[in-house]
Write a protein that holds these residues in place. Structure first.
Motif, PDB file in Angstrom:
ATOM      1  N   ASP A  55       0.849  -1.183   0.000  1.00  0.00           N
ATOM      2  CA  ASP A  55       0.000   0.000   0.000  1.00  0.00           C
ATOM      3  C   ASP A  55       0.891   1.241   0.000  1.00  0.00           C
ATOM      4  OD1 ASP A  55      -2.259   1.612   0.181  1.00  0.00           O
ATOM      5  OD2 ASP A  55      -2.540   1.276   2.321  1.00  0.00           O
ATOM      6  N   ILE A  56       0.393   2.321  -0.574  1.00  0.00           N
ATOM      7  CA  ILE A  56       1.164   3.571  -0.568  1.00  0.00           C
ATOM      8  C   ILE A  56       0.967   4.311   0.758  1.00  0.00           C
ATOM      9  CG2 ILE A  56       1.408   5.859  -1.609  1.00  0.00           C
ATOM     10  CD1 ILE A  56       0.899   4.589  -4.329  1.00  0.00           C
ATOM     11  N   MET A  57      -0.285   4.476   1.174  1.00  0.00           N
ATOM     12  CA  MET A  57      -0.578   5.250   2.381  1.00  0.00           C
ATOM     13  C   MET A  57      -0.664   4.329   3.606  1.00  0.00           C
ATOM     14  SD  MET A  57      -0.817   8.388   1.364  1.00  0.00           S
ATOM     15  CE  MET A  57      -1.716   9.262   2.618  1.00  0.00           C
ATOM     16  N   MET A  58       0.334   4.452   4.506  1.00  0.00           N
ATOM     17  CA  MET A  58       0.365   3.638   5.721  1.00  0.00           C
ATOM     18  C   MET A  58       0.978   4.444   6.860  1.00  0.00           C
ATOM     19  SD  MET A  58       1.737  -0.067   4.400  1.00  0.00           S
ATOM     20  CE  MET A  58       3.203   0.607   3.636  1.00  0.00           C
ATOM     21  N   PRO A  59       0.691   4.037   8.107  1.00  0.00           N
ATOM     22  CA  PRO A  59       1.328   4.697   9.256  1.00  0.00           C
ATOM     23  C   PRO A  59       2.784   4.242   9.401  1.00  0.00           C
ATOM     24  CG  PRO A  59      -0.048   2.895  10.001  1.00  0.00           C
ATOM     25  CD  PRO A  59      -0.255   3.009   8.507  1.00  0.00           C
ATOM     26  N   GLU A  60       3.495   4.883  10.302  1.00  0.00           N
ATOM     27  CA  GLU A  60       4.899   4.575  10.608  1.00  0.00           C
ATOM     28  C   GLU A  60       5.834   4.983   9.470  1.00  0.00           C
ATOM     29  OE1 GLU A  60       5.933   3.322  13.657  1.00  0.00           O
ATOM     30  OE2 GLU A  60       3.830   3.281  14.270  1.00  0.00           O
ATOM     31  N   MET A  61       5.675   4.313   8.320  1.00  0.00           N
ATOM     32  CA  MET A  61       6.461   4.632   7.128  1.00  0.00           C
ATOM     33  C   MET A  61       5.575   4.288   5.936  1.00  0.00           C
ATOM     34  SD  MET A  61       9.976   2.846   5.722  1.00  0.00           S
ATOM     35  CE  MET A  61      10.945   3.243   7.173  1.00  0.00           C
ATOM     36  N   ASP A  62       5.396   5.244   5.028  1.00  0.00           N
ATOM     37  CA  ASP A  62       4.515   4.966   3.894  1.00  0.00           C
ATOM     38  C   ASP A  62       5.199   4.060   2.867  1.00  0.00           C
ATOM     39  OD1 ASP A  62       6.064   6.549   2.096  1.00  0.00           O
ATOM     40  OD2 ASP A  62       4.799   8.301   2.409  1.00  0.00           O
ATOM     41  N   GLY A  63       4.420   3.597   1.925  1.00  0.00           N
ATOM     42  CA  GLY A  63       4.928   2.657   0.929  1.00  0.00           C
ATOM     43  C   GLY A  63       6.014   3.224   0.042  1.00  0.00           C
ATOM     44  N   GLN A  64       5.929   4.510  -0.273  1.00  0.00           N
ATOM     45  CA  GLN A  64       6.955   5.125  -1.117  1.00  0.00           C
ATOM     46  C   GLN A  64       8.308   5.134  -0.415  1.00  0.00           C
ATOM     47  OE1 GLN A  64       5.169   8.904  -2.004  1.00  0.00           O
ATOM     48  NE2 GLN A  64       4.001   8.076  -3.708  1.00  0.00           N
ATOM     49  N   GLU A  65       8.312   5.503   0.851  1.00  0.00           N
ATOM     50  CA  GLU A  65       9.563   5.531   1.621  1.00  0.00           C
ATOM     51  C   GLU A  65      10.109   4.114   1.804  1.00  0.00           C
ATOM     52  OE1 GLU A  65      12.824   7.140   3.409  1.00  0.00           O
ATOM     53  OE2 GLU A  65      11.230   8.221   2.367  1.00  0.00           O
ATOM     54  N   ALA A  66       9.228   3.164   2.104  1.00  0.00           N
ATOM     55  CA  ALA A  66       9.653   1.770   2.262  1.00  0.00           C
ATOM     56  C   ALA A  66      10.267   1.244   0.969  1.00  0.00           C
ATOM     57  CB  ALA A  66       8.477   0.899   2.688  1.00  0.00           C
ATOM     58  N   LEU A  67       9.658   1.565  -0.156  1.00  0.00           N
ATOM     59  CA  LEU A  67      10.174   1.116  -1.453  1.00  0.00           C
ATOM     60  C   LEU A  67      11.567   1.686  -1.703  1.00  0.00           C
ATOM     61  CD1 LEU A  67       9.939  -0.336  -4.146  1.00  0.00           C
ATOM     62  CD2 LEU A  67       8.595   1.603  -4.991  1.00  0.00           C
ATOM     63  N   LYS A  68      11.757   2.959  -1.400  1.00  0.00           N
ATOM     64  CA  LYS A  68      13.093   3.572  -1.570  1.00  0.00           C
ATOM     65  C   LYS A  68      14.130   2.845  -0.714  1.00  0.00           C
ATOM     66  CE  LYS A  68      11.366   8.156  -2.677  1.00  0.00           C
ATOM     67  NZ  LYS A  68      11.035   9.464  -2.143  1.00  0.00           N
ATOM     68  N   LYS A  69      13.758   2.521   0.524  1.00  0.00           N
ATOM     69  CA  LYS A  69      14.694   1.821   1.421  1.00  0.00           C
ATOM     70  C   LYS A  69      14.979   0.407   0.918  1.00  0.00           C
ATOM     71  CE  LYS A  69      13.787   4.482   5.596  1.00  0.00           C
ATOM     72  NZ  LYS A  69      15.059   5.176   5.595  1.00  0.00           N
ATOM     73  N   ILE A  70      13.968  -0.284   0.427  1.00  0.00           N
ATOM     74  CA  ILE A  70      14.157  -1.632  -0.108  1.00  0.00           C
ATOM     75  C   ILE A  70      15.092  -1.595  -1.315  1.00  0.00           C
ATOM     76  CG2 ILE A  70      12.948  -3.457  -1.412  1.00  0.00           C
ATOM     77  CD1 ILE A  70      10.604  -3.027   0.654  1.00  0.00           C
TER      78      ILE A  70
END
Length: 132
Positions: A55-70
């Motif tokens: 999902d893109i919109m999530m608490p803690e860390m959104d999907g866009q930020e998580a994808l960049k980190k991955i």
């Protein structure tokens, strides 16, 4: 196939799990922070994910930020772009800016709108050669 479903909404999580479980092992994360931790753990165990539905919109860390980190983790591990995990972003947002940000700039493999259409998702997985 090993799949990580990253979704903060319980119903959406269960729908994705039900669609994907016949094709392999499905793990769950409820936010981007858990997604990055699960991804790193799977790499460390030499059992990487083949697919992440996030999902893109999530608490803690959104999907866009998580994808960049991955993608940064993959780069640090010298994983070739052709061997990167396939990431399908999911969103209920009817906002082209968010989709463009995730899909083109963030390194997402594809994008699927919510509510998830089972046939559309399975067709996409076939096109990505993840299922027969």
């Amino acid at each position: 196939m090993r799949v990580l479903v990253v979704e903060d909404d319980f119903t959406s999580r269960k729908v994705l799990q039900k669609i994907l479980s016949p094709f392999g092992e499905v793990d769950i994360a409820v936010n981007g922070l858990e997604a990055v931790e699960a991804f790193e753990s799977a790499l460390g165990d030499k059992r990487p994910y083949d697919l992440i539905c996030m999902d893109i919109m999530m608490p803690e860390m959104d999907g866009q930020e998580a994808l960049k980190k991955i993608r940064a983790v993959e780069k640090s591990q010298n994983i070739r772009p052709s061997d990167e995990v396939k990431v399908i972003m999911t969103t209920a947002l009817d906002d082209p800016k968010n989709v463009v940000e995730a899909y083109y700039k963030g390194g997402a493999t594809s994008y699927v709108p919510k509510p998830i259409d089972k046939h559309m998702l399975l067709h996409l997985l076939k096109n990505l050669s993840l299922i027969q």
